[in-house]
Design an enzyme around this catalytic site. Structure first.
Site, mmCIF file in Angstrom:
data_model
loop_
_atom_site.group_PDB
_atom_site.id
_atom_site.type_symbol
_atom_site.label_atom_id
_atom_site.label_comp_id
_atom_site.label_asym_id
_atom_site.label_seq_id
_atom_site.Cartn_x
_atom_site.Cartn_y
_atom_site.Cartn_z
ATOM 1 N N HIS A 115 29.892 -35.973 -10.136
ATOM 2 C CA HIS A 115 29.364 -36.159 -8.902
ATOM 3 C C HIS A 115 29.011 -34.792 -8.111
ATOM 4 C CE1 HIS A 115 33.288 -36.505 -7.259
ATOM 5 N NE2 HIS A 115 32.764 -35.720 -6.269
ATOM 6 N N ASP A 145 33.022 -39.458 -14.556
ATOM 7 C CA ASP A 145 32.739 -38.626 -13.616
ATOM 8 C C ASP A 145 33.002 -37.108 -14.104
ATOM 9 O OD1 ASP A 145 31.926 -37.776 -11.155
ATOM 10 O OD2 ASP A 145 33.824 -38.208 -9.898
ATOM 11 N N SER A 222 36.811 -31.970 -5.089
ATOM 12 C CA SER A 222 36.469 -32.558 -6.299
ATOM 13 C C SER A 222 36.041 -31.620 -7.559
ATOM 14 C CB SER A 222 35.250 -33.450 -5.783
ATOM 15 O OG SER A 222 35.563 -34.611 -5.347
#
Length: 376
Positions: A115, A145, A222
């Site tokens: 993402h 992911d 992230s």
């Protein structure tokens, strides 16, 4: 989808938790779309993101970036850990914002979240020494992911990826770029293992079988590293539940072993294979149970089934309730996804299925997940 509670996340991808017990906004930490904050901005104390451990590439014994030994980096010497590992953690800039990443090989390969780079083919990679270089998205896997970026820089310090899960209570250090504050370190402990985010199955396949931590993580983290007190990468920062949802220090990370397995598949084939069932799972609420004419209890209701998919071909249909898979009780849709994660295309699995007043035993031959499908 139920309405999100709390402020809107600045991440590109946001998942809403739904269900009777949980109704909270889940923000994927550190995703693209996180702008560099002005000096007056304050980062949300939302947290999340230690994960399972990962080993280095099979057959490789690349030296760690100062970690992985029981010398001066052990015994909780946090300043030394940060100094040793910071060169192995990068910031990834895209047109939409920024995220973090971890060096995967000395020749410039970077591991991050899918993402973070979603929609991009080229990015800019920033290093702890201030250098920025161009990066090319090499491969990605939205199911877990995870993604690989090839940066135009060599001689990078590859950290050691731990191949086993950490222990609950073990110290955890998170490195990344929360809200654009590059080279940030936060600390905590491992709070739990094998966690799945309640209500996430309707929006994401990735938020299952995660490591939970109380080390603060925010948007921008992230794809960054979660490390142990030996300087080994034990997880890739993935998500957090913000305080606006009533959470206190709830962060989650992809286990390192999972990250390495997927990274090696992406390197070898450009894609990662995942077992495919071919249905859309839902929470079995008391209202749905009443409509189906069954007793309320645990189980996963089938909201839709692809007639040409494995489940459909085996006879599973919308309105069925999956009570168990290979003897494992299915309490939530996320539990089903976590169990599927353990299987491979070609495996045959047995389901106990409730249909009205009947209980059926149905065998399903799992296949490889088709590209761009929305069912599980």
């Amino acid at each position: 989808m139920s309405q999100a509670i709390g402020p809107r996340c600045s991440c590109r991808l946001r998942t809403v938790l739904t269900g009777g017990l949980v109704a909270a906004a889940l923000a994927l930490s550190g995703c693209t779309g996180t702008p560099s904050p002005p000096a007056s901005s304050s980062a949300s104390p939302g947290e999340a993101s230690p994960s399972a451990a990962a080993s280095g590439a099979p057959g490789s014994a690349a030296p760690s970036a100062g970690g992985g030994s029981d010398s001066g980096t052990a015994a909780g010497n946090l300043p030394q850990l940060v100094e040793n590992l910071s060169p192995s953690v990068v910031t990834i800039f895209t047109e939409g914002g920024l995220g973090s990443g971890v060096v995967y090989s000395a020749d410039g390969l970077i591991l991050t979240n899918e993402h973070v780079i979603r929609g991009a083919t080229t990015v800019e990679v920033g290093f702890a020494d201030g250098q920025r270089v161009e990066g090319t998205v090499k491969a990605s896997d939205p199911v877990t992911d995870l993604a690989l970026v090839q940066a135009k820089r060599t001689g990078l310090p590859k950290p050691t990826y731990q191949s086993t899960l950490p222990k609950v209570g073990e110290g955890a250090l998170v490195l990344g770029s929360p809200l654009g504050f590059e080279n940030t370190a936060t600390a905590g402990i491992i709070s739990g293992l094998h966690r799945s985010i309640p209500g996430s199955a309707s929006n994401s396949l990735s938020l299952v079988d995660l490591i939970q931590t109380d080390a603060p993580i925010s948007p921008g983290n992230s794809g960054g590293a979660v490390i142990n007190m030996r300087g080994e990468v034990i997880g890739i920062s993935e998500a957090y539940i913000p305080p606006s949802a009533g959470a206190v220090s709830l962060g989650f990370a992809i286990p390192a072993a999972t990250a390495v397995d997927v990274a090696e598949e992406l390197l070898a084939n450009g894609t990662a294979k995942h077992a495919y069932l071919g249905l859309t799972p839902g929470e079995l609420t008391a209202q749905i149970a009443a409509q189906l004419g069954i007793e309320a209890g645990s189980g996963v209701v089938v909201l839709a089934a692809d007639a040409d998919g494995p489940a459909g071909k085996a006879g599973i249909r919308p309105g069925d309730v999956l009570a168990s898979m290979e003897g494992v009780e299915l309490t939530t849709p996320e539990k089903l996804l976590a169990e599927l994660r353990k299987r491979n295309p070609g495996d045959t699995v047995g389901f106990k299925v409730k249909r009205g007043d009947q209980t059926l035993d149905i065998k399903v031959d799992l296949t490889d997940r088709p590209a761009a499908t929305t069912t599980r």
